[in-house]
Design a protein around this motif. Structure first.
Motif, PDB file in Angstrom:
ATOM      1  N   ALA A  28       0.827  -1.204   0.000  1.00  0.00           N
ATOM      2  CA  ALA A  28       0.000   0.000   0.000  1.00  0.00           C
ATOM      3  C   ALA A  28       0.862   1.255   0.000  1.00  0.00           C
ATOM      4  N   LYS A  29       1.910   1.270   0.810  1.00  0.00           N
ATOM      5  CA  LYS A  29       2.809   2.427   0.867  1.00  0.00           C
ATOM      6  C   LYS A  29       3.515   2.637  -0.472  1.00  0.00           C
ATOM      7  N   ALA A  30       3.946   1.544  -1.088  1.00  0.00           N
ATOM      8  CA  ALA A  30       4.596   1.660  -2.397  1.00  0.00           C
ATOM      9  C   ALA A  30       3.630   2.222  -3.430  1.00  0.00           C
ATOM     10  N   CYS A  31       2.367   1.819  -3.333  1.00  0.00           N
ATOM     11  CA  CYS A  31       1.378   2.303  -4.299  1.00  0.00           C
ATOM     12  C   CYS A  31       1.075   3.786  -4.080  1.00  0.00           C
ATOM     13  N   VAL A  32       1.039   4.214  -2.830  1.00  0.00           N
ATOM     14  CA  VAL A  32       0.850   5.641  -2.557  1.00  0.00           C
ATOM     15  C   VAL A  32       2.012   6.433  -3.144  1.00  0.00           C
ATOM     16  N   GLN A  33       3.243   5.962  -2.930  1.00  0.00           N
ATOM     17  CA  GLN A  33       4.414   6.650  -3.492  1.00  0.00           C
ATOM     18  C   GLN A  33       4.313   6.748  -5.003  1.00  0.00           C
ATOM     19  N   ASP A  34       3.999   5.640  -5.648  1.00  0.00           N
ATOM     20  CA  ASP A  34       3.910   5.603  -7.098  1.00  0.00           C
ATOM     21  C   ASP A  34       2.814   6.531  -7.603  1.00  0.00           C
ATOM     22  N   ASN A  35       1.679   6.528  -6.917  1.00  0.00           N
ATOM     23  CA  ASN A  35       0.551   7.302  -7.425  1.00  0.00           C
ATOM     24  C   ASN A  35       0.699   8.798  -7.184  1.00  0.00           C
ATOM     25  N   VAL A  36       1.313   9.161  -6.078  1.00  0.00           N
ATOM     26  CA  VAL A  36       1.567  10.593  -5.852  1.00  0.00           C
ATOM     27  C   VAL A  36       2.460  11.139  -6.959  1.00  0.00           C
ATOM     28  N   ALA A  37       3.457  10.354  -7.360  1.00  0.00           N
ATOM     29  CA  ALA A  37       4.329  10.776  -8.456  1.00  0.00           C
ATOM     30  C   ALA A  37       3.556  10.915  -9.754  1.00  0.00           C
ATOM     31  N   ALA A  38       2.745   9.908 -10.076  1.00  0.00           N
ATOM     32  CA  ALA A  38       1.950   9.954 -11.303  1.00  0.00           C
ATOM     33  C   ALA A  38       0.998  11.143 -11.293  1.00  0.00           C
ATOM     34  N   CYS A  39       0.438  11.420 -10.130  1.00  0.00           N
ATOM     35  CA  CYS A  39      -0.530  12.515  -9.988  1.00  0.00           C
ATOM     36  C   CYS A  39       0.134  13.875 -10.177  1.00  0.00           C
ATOM     37  N   ILE A  40       1.291  14.048  -9.560  1.00  0.00           N
ATOM     38  CA  ILE A  40       1.988  15.341  -9.679  1.00  0.00           C
ATOM     39  C   ILE A  40       2.394  15.595 -11.127  1.00  0.00           C
ATOM     40  N   PHE A  41       2.915  14.572 -11.804  1.00  0.00           N
ATOM     41  CA  PHE A  41       3.236  14.776 -13.218  1.00  0.00           C
ATOM     42  C   PHE A  41       1.967  15.008 -14.026  1.00  0.00           C
ATOM     43  N   GLY A  42       0.941  14.204 -13.767  1.00  0.00           N
ATOM     44  CA  GLY A  42      -0.299  14.324 -14.533  1.00  0.00           C
ATOM     45  C   GLY A  42      -0.921  15.701 -14.463  1.00  0.00           C
ATOM     46  N   ALA A  43      -0.698  16.386 -13.343  1.00  0.00           N
ATOM     47  CA  ALA A  43      -1.265  17.731 -13.183  1.00  0.00           C
ATOM     48  C   ALA A  43      -0.656  18.741 -14.138  1.00  0.00           C
ATOM     49  N   THR A  44       0.475  18.394 -14.766  1.00  0.00           N
ATOM     50  CA  THR A  44       1.120  19.321 -15.704  1.00  0.00           C
ATOM     51  C   THR A  44       0.553  19.214 -17.118  1.00  0.00           C
ATOM     52  N   THR A  45      -0.266  18.205 -17.390  1.00  0.00           N
ATOM     53  CA  THR A  45      -0.755  17.992 -18.753  1.00  0.00           C
ATOM     54  C   THR A  45      -1.932  18.924 -19.061  1.00  0.00           C
ATOM     55  N   PRO A  46      -2.078  19.342 -20.297  1.00  0.00           N
ATOM     56  CA  PRO A  46      -3.150  20.291 -20.649  1.00  0.00           C
ATOM     57  C   PRO A  46      -4.544  19.773 -20.325  1.00  0.00           C
ATOM     58  N   TRP A  47      -4.782  18.461 -20.567  1.00  0.00           N
ATOM     59  CA  TRP A  47      -6.118  17.929 -20.328  1.00  0.00           C
ATOM     60  C   TRP A  47      -6.449  17.898 -18.842  1.00  0.00           C
ATOM     61  N   THR A  48      -5.455  17.614 -18.010  1.00  0.00           N
ATOM     62  CA  THR A  48      -5.722  17.599 -16.576  1.00  0.00           C
ATOM     63  C   THR A  48      -5.917  19.015 -16.047  1.00  0.00           C
ATOM     64  N   LYS A  49      -5.208  19.975 -16.615  1.00  0.00           N
ATOM     65  CA  LYS A  49      -5.381  21.354 -16.160  1.00  0.00           C
ATOM     66  C   LYS A  49      -6.823  21.820 -16.340  1.00  0.00           C
ATOM     67  N   ILE A  50      -7.499  21.324 -17.360  1.00  0.00           N
ATOM     68  CA  ILE A  50      -8.916  21.664 -17.560  1.00  0.00           C
ATOM     69  C   ILE A  50      -9.746  21.134 -16.400  1.00  0.00           C
ATOM     70  N   VAL A  51      -9.477  19.889 -16.002  1.00  0.00           N
ATOM     71  CA  VAL A  51     -10.205  19.278 -14.891  1.00  0.00           C
ATOM     72  C   VAL A  51      -9.889  19.995 -13.581  1.00  0.00           C
ATOM     73  N   ILE A  52      -8.618  20.321 -13.382  1.00  0.00           N
ATOM     74  CA  ILE A  52      -8.218  21.025 -12.159  1.00  0.00           C
ATOM     75  C   ILE A  52      -8.899  22.389 -12.071  1.00  0.00           C
ATOM     76  N   ASP A  53      -8.932  23.105 -13.176  1.00  0.00           N
ATOM     77  CA  ASP A  53      -9.588  24.416 -13.199  1.00  0.00           C
ATOM     78  C   ASP A  53     -11.063  24.278 -12.825  1.00  0.00           C
ATOM     79  N   TYR A  54     -11.703  23.275 -13.375  1.00  0.00           N
ATOM     80  CA  TYR A  54     -13.111  23.012 -13.037  1.00  0.00           C
ATOM     81  C   TYR A  54     -13.259  22.711 -11.551  1.00  0.00           C
TER      82      TYR A  54
END
Length: 450
Positions: A28-54
């Motif tokens: 579980a801890k390894a998955c949290v580490q992996d997903n936090v990384a994926a999430c932080i990078f994903g927030a930089t993508t144009p499509w995610t920025k639309i969702v974040i803005d919403y």
């Protein structure tokens, strides 16, 4: 009729940290580490920025963090939406192996962190809720035999909604009856269609499926906590989940070895920012090049032996966008010869019209390997490489590196985290990584996130 929904509800409601084996806590801890990384990078993508803005517009006034984004905190459901979409934004999030149509990290970590931050829950509480969600959604996925996508439904949008609801319900302290109601509500919130794989456009919606699954789980849990009801036969009923979303389901898988066999230990991780089906052949080509000492320009042809599903959905030699770059396996394999595909920023910057990569992609074919038809062999990979001088090389990868049977080293996991968060402050990034590794001792999410 066996009360499968109630059995899962009881398990998810009653699970406590001390019930979880050490191996699953570590997973579980390894998955949290992996997903936090994926999430932080994903927030930089144009499509995610639309969702974040919403999410920031609609969810303002809350106390939950959208990872990787500047701006206000939001209500938990909207943070779960944004972080779920971010997690699945760039083909970096975890999978279950053998495949059951679930994405563990992207479906369970965002709702867990969002609700935990809202209610001041501890790191142990997050781990417990994550495991509850992982166990529930895996069993649902197993029962479907991963047939939902054959019917046109994107499986993680379905299983993720069920799993995130178990996460939310566990954190919110729902009792068995409330949890059954929450799952009953969740059944009517499951969604996600596969048309993005056929239309040649609109693939951004794929990222939204898991975002909505995370948001729906928070909503279902909170509604049930206030007394809202849903059918407590939602999984097994005549017009329930299994009959709506699966072909010839096996309901016995839902409760088989519940509480004694822990599917949290079956999580697999991607080294490369590519579709799961690309992980094996990319690794195979990398190893063959090291062993054979040949360059990309010496390659005459590549053949990838894989599953029927991969051949049907991912035979894209000349993609026209970034989704095709990651989803089209001939191109992804060819790209890996020229680009470090373990670095998401290099994948993001790859031109789908790069002629050098396209030329090799056109000489890369995929075909069905009979081995993949055997139970538990869906990830089997055979890669044949023929050089221009006629010399041939072959590599078999039964389980790609990152799978439970061929795990990534801690150094590889940490490298992935640092590559994905390369745009963050280095000191803050490394301190966050240290705290995640000590998740069970974090008193709350404020302490975790710093």
């Amino acid at each position: 009729m066996t009360a499968h929904t109630k059995m899962l509800a009881s398990f998810a409601a009653e699970l406590r940290f001390d019930d979880i084996p050490a191996s699953s806590v570590k997973a579980a801890k390894a998955c949290v580490q992996d997903n936090v990384a994926a999430c932080i990078f994903g927030a930089t993508t144009p499509w995610t920025k639309i969702v974040i803005d919403y999410a920031q517009k609609i969810g303002i006034g809350g106390t939950s963090t959208i990872l990787g984004a500047k701006g206000p905190k939001v209500h938990a459901a909207l943070a779960a939406l944004a972080n779920g979409a971010s997690s699945h934004a760039f083909e970096m999030d975890s999978v279950r192996m053998p495949s059951t149509g679930i994405h563990p990290g992207a479906s369970a970590v965002p709702p867990a962190m969002a609700i935990a931050e809202e209610i001041d829950a501890s790191g142990k509480d997050v781990i417990t809720a994550f495991v509850a969600g992982m166990e529930v959604m895996t069993r649902v996925g197993l029962a479907t035999h991963h047939t939902s996508e054959t019917k046109g439904f994107h499986a993680p949008g379905l299983t993720g909604t069920i799993g995130s609801t178990a996460v939310a319900g566990n954190l919110l302290g729902l009792d068995e009856k409330q949890m059954a109601n929450a799952l009953g509500i969740a059944g009517s919130l499951c969604s996600g269609l596969m048309e993005f794989t056929r239309a040649g456009n609109g693939a951004m919606v794929k990222r939204l499926h898991i975002g909505r699954a995370c948001e729906n789980g928070v909503m279902a849990g909170k509604l049930a906590a206030e007394g809202f009801e849903g059918p407590d036969t939602v999984l097994e009923g005549e017009f329930g989940y299994m009959n709506a979303f699966a072909i010839d389901p096996d309901l016995s898988e839902i409760s088989k070895n519940l509480g004694t066999v822990w599917h949290t230990d079956t999580i697999g991780y991607k080294r490369c920012a590519l579709h799961g089906g690309a992980q094996g052949p990319v690794q195979a080509l990398e190893e063959l090049r090291i062993e054979g000492g040949f360059s990309p320009d010496e390659i005459e042809a590549i053949t990838y032996g894989t599953s029927i599903k991969i051949c049907s959905n991912h035979n894209i030699q000349e993609p026209v966008d970034l989704v095709g770059v990651q989803f089209g396996l001939p191109f992804a394999i060819a790209m890996s010869a020229y680009v470090d595909v373990t670095d998401p920023y290099q994948v993001y910057q790859t031109d789908p019209f790069d002629e050098k990569i396209r030329a090799l992609s056109r000489r890369t074919t995929i075909e069905v390997d009979e081995e993949t038809k055997k139970p538990g062999r869906a990830w089997w990979c055979r890669l044949d490489v023929e050089l221009k001088g006629g010399k041939k090389h072959q590599k078999i990868i039964p389980w790609f590196r990152g799978s439970p049977k061929s795990p990534m080293s801690q150094e590889e996991q940490d490298r992935k985290f640092r590559l994905a968060t390369a745009n963050e402050d280095e000191i803050a990034r490394d301190e966050l990584l240290t705290r995640i590794k000590d998740l069970e001792n974090q008193p709350d999410m404020a302490a975790l996130l710093g």
